[in-house]
Structure formats: C-alpha cells, structure tokens
Write a protein that holds these residues in place. Structure first.
Motif, mmCIF file in Angstrom:
data_model
loop_
_atom_site.group_PDB
_atom_site.id
_atom_site.type_symbol
_atom_site.label_atom_id
_atom_site.label_comp_id
_atom_site.label_asym_id
_atom_site.label_seq_id
_atom_site.Cartn_x
_atom_site.Cartn_y
_atom_site.Cartn_z
ATOM 1 N N THR A 128 4.149 3.773 8.425
ATOM 2 C CA THR A 128 3.222 4.200 9.476
ATOM 3 C C THR A 128 1.908 3.430 9.483
ATOM 4 O OG1 THR A 128 2.150 5.890 8.102
ATOM 5 C CG2 THR A 128 4.175 6.525 9.280
ATOM 6 N N GLY A 129 1.580 2.776 8.361
ATOM 7 C CA GLY A 129 0.295 2.104 8.250
ATOM 8 C C GLY A 129 -0.863 3.033 7.961
ATOM 9 N N GLU A 130 -0.581 4.313 7.739
ATOM 10 C CA GLU A 130 -1.641 5.284 7.447
ATOM 11 C C GLU A 130 -2.324 4.933 6.132
ATOM 12 O OE1 GLU A 130 -2.228 10.123 6.756
ATOM 13 O OE2 GLU A 130 -0.274 9.291 7.322
ATOM 14 N N LYS A 131 -3.661 4.979 6.144
ATOM 15 C CA LYS A 131 -4.456 4.623 4.975
ATOM 16 C C LYS A 131 -4.928 5.873 4.240
ATOM 17 C CE LYS A 131 -6.346 0.578 7.424
ATOM 18 N NZ LYS A 131 -5.997 0.973 8.794
ATOM 19 N N ARG A 132 -4.931 5.790 2.924
ATOM 20 C CA ARG A 132 -5.400 6.895 2.081
ATOM 21 C C ARG A 132 -6.319 6.328 1.002
ATOM 22 N NH1 ARG A 132 -3.238 9.044 -2.586
ATOM 23 N NH2 ARG A 132 -1.370 7.752 -2.435
ATOM 24 N N LEU A 133 -7.525 6.906 0.906
ATOM 25 C CA LEU A 133 -8.497 6.435 -0.083
ATOM 26 C C LEU A 133 -8.154 7.001 -1.460
ATOM 27 C CD1 LEU A 133 -11.179 4.933 -0.664
ATOM 28 C CD2 LEU A 133 -12.344 7.096 -0.182
ATOM 29 N N ILE A 134 -8.053 6.127 -2.453
ATOM 30 C CA ILE A 134 -7.773 6.565 -3.817
ATOM 31 C C ILE A 134 -9.027 6.528 -4.682
ATOM 32 C CG2 ILE A 134 -6.486 6.031 -5.930
ATOM 33 C CD1 ILE A 134 -4.210 5.053 -4.255
ATOM 34 N N ALA A 135 -9.799 5.444 -4.607
ATOM 35 C CA ALA A 135 -10.996 5.327 -5.445
ATOM 36 C C ALA A 135 -12.043 4.489 -4.737
ATOM 37 C CB ALA A 135 -10.642 4.707 -6.797
ATOM 38 N N THR A 136 -13.304 4.807 -5.010
ATOM 39 C CA THR A 136 -14.426 4.054 -4.446
ATOM 40 C C THR A 136 -15.372 3.634 -5.562
ATOM 41 O OG1 THR A 136 -15.671 6.107 -4.059
ATOM 42 C CG2 THR A 136 -14.326 5.283 -2.242
ATOM 43 N N ASP A 137 -16.429 2.905 -5.197
ATOM 44 C CA ASP A 137 -17.455 2.475 -6.152
ATOM 45 C C ASP A 137 -16.853 1.707 -7.320
ATOM 46 O OD1 ASP A 137 -18.727 5.635 -5.439
ATOM 47 O OD2 ASP A 137 -19.761 3.799 -4.838
ATOM 48 N N LEU A 138 -15.970 0.782 -7.016
ATOM 49 C CA LEU A 138 -15.298 0.020 -8.065
ATOM 50 C C LEU A 138 -16.130 -1.150 -8.579
ATOM 51 C CD1 LEU A 138 -11.599 -0.013 -6.834
ATOM 52 C CD2 LEU A 138 -12.661 1.422 -8.572
#
Length: 209
Positions: A128-138
């Motif tokens: 589907t191309g749906e995006k899901r955020l796993i982690a930020t501030d890397l």
C-alpha cells in the motif's frame, strides 16, 4: 586466511546486493544501478536502472524482488519483480526526506527506511505504501559541504531487532519495534567512550559507549 580484492571501476558505489549469483551495485553519482557477474570477473556492467537526477543509495530484497532507495528524489522503488527488471521501476513510496538505508521487515511485509532528512526510521508497507514512524531523533549527520547528506546510514533487521548506524552521533542504535507503538524506545549500543542516558521528545535513550 587469504583475502582477495576486486579492483573495479564504479562511480561512487554505496551498496552491493547479491542477486542470483550476480551482484547489484548502486552508482550514486551516475544515478544508476548496475549488475556485474563473477563469470567475467565482475568487469562487464549491465545497467539495471538509470534515471536523471537520481541518487540510488541502498538496496534490499531477495533473488525474486529487489527494492532501492533514491535519496535525491525522495523515493523508494521496486526495481526487480519475480526476477524481472521493471522498466520503469515501481514506485513504493514518494515524498521522503532523503531516504538512505533500506531493509526487509516483518517477513517482507514492510520495508524499513532511514529518512535522513528527518532523523527518522520509517516502516513502509510494500503493497500500500503506507508509512509508519518507528523512531525519531536519531542524530544523523545534517550534511557535508556541497551535499545534502552526511555519510550514508544503513539499517538491518535481524531476529526481531533493528540496527541503525547514526553518523551524526557516531553510534549504532538498537531499536525495538512494537509494530504499532504509541511510543518508541531505542538504545545506542556502541559509541567511542563514556556512558549516559537521556530522553528526547518522549523517546528513551540508553547510551553505552
């Protein structure tokens, strides 16, 4: 233990991916991915995909399907399907902020993608191309002179754990994905010296140097 060295002429290679006994190589400065074979000592370059303005950085997949990140155009593309080169490639996701490392995740259901421009790790559904955020501030490197990126950052998904190198902080992250998390926890596993722990934007950081 003997080691051998291949002296070949590639244009800014950033990744090499095995494919049916051959090797796919990203030539980021030429905007293309080439295929080389051991049968001719890896000398002949067959162009698999080429696009003006592209900067193909990393690949993932198997002997049937192969995916690639295009940092300059903000794309994730499928370049090979069922062992056949796609012309044109199939767009899986667009509008990304300089995607770099890419890896298969959840038994191939998703693609892990480092979005260097936002210091984030995303999971993208292959269908589907749906995006899901796993982690930020890397804490990725904001860039080097004349380029919008730092050193390329890659991601590995192994036995349920996710590993990411962070060039800005000089670390390796271990990230636990809860599939649909309300908050994210990751660890900085390796760094040069010292120890510390902190929290950024609701993300717990445990730093082992």
């Amino acid at each position: 233990l003997e080691s051998s060295k291949l002296l070949l002429d590639f244009a800014a290679p950033t990744d090499a991916h095995p494919f049916n006994g051959d090797l796919l190589v990203t030539e980021s400065s030429m905007g293309r991915i080439v295929r080389v074979s051991p049968t001719d000592s890896f000398r002949a370059h067959e162009v698999v995909v080429e696009a003006p303005g592209a900067a193909f950085l990393f690949m993932c997949g198997d002997d049937d399907d192969v995916y690639a990140s295009d940092g300059s155009r903000g794309l994730v593309l499928q370049i090979i399907s069922q062992q056949q080169v796609l012309d044109p490639p199939l767009e899986i996701a667009s509008g990304l902020s300089f995607p770099e490392g890419i890896a298969m995740h959840h038994n191939g259901k998703e693609l892990l993608v480092i979005e260097a421009g936002s210091d984030s790790l995303l999971a993208i559904d292959r269908t589907t191309g749906e995006k899901r955020l796993i982690a930020t501030d890397l804490l990725l490197m904001p860039g080097v002179p004349m380029l919008p990126i730092g050193y390329p950052n890659n991601v590995v998904s192994l036995d349920g754990a996710i590993y990411v190198n962070g060039d800005g902080a000089n670390v390796i992250y271990l990230i636990q994905d809860e599939e649909e998390p309300t908050s994210n926890t990751y660890q900085k596993m390796w760094q040069s010296s010292g120890t510390s722990s902190t929290s950024i934007s609701g993300v717990s950081l445990f730093i082992a140097h």
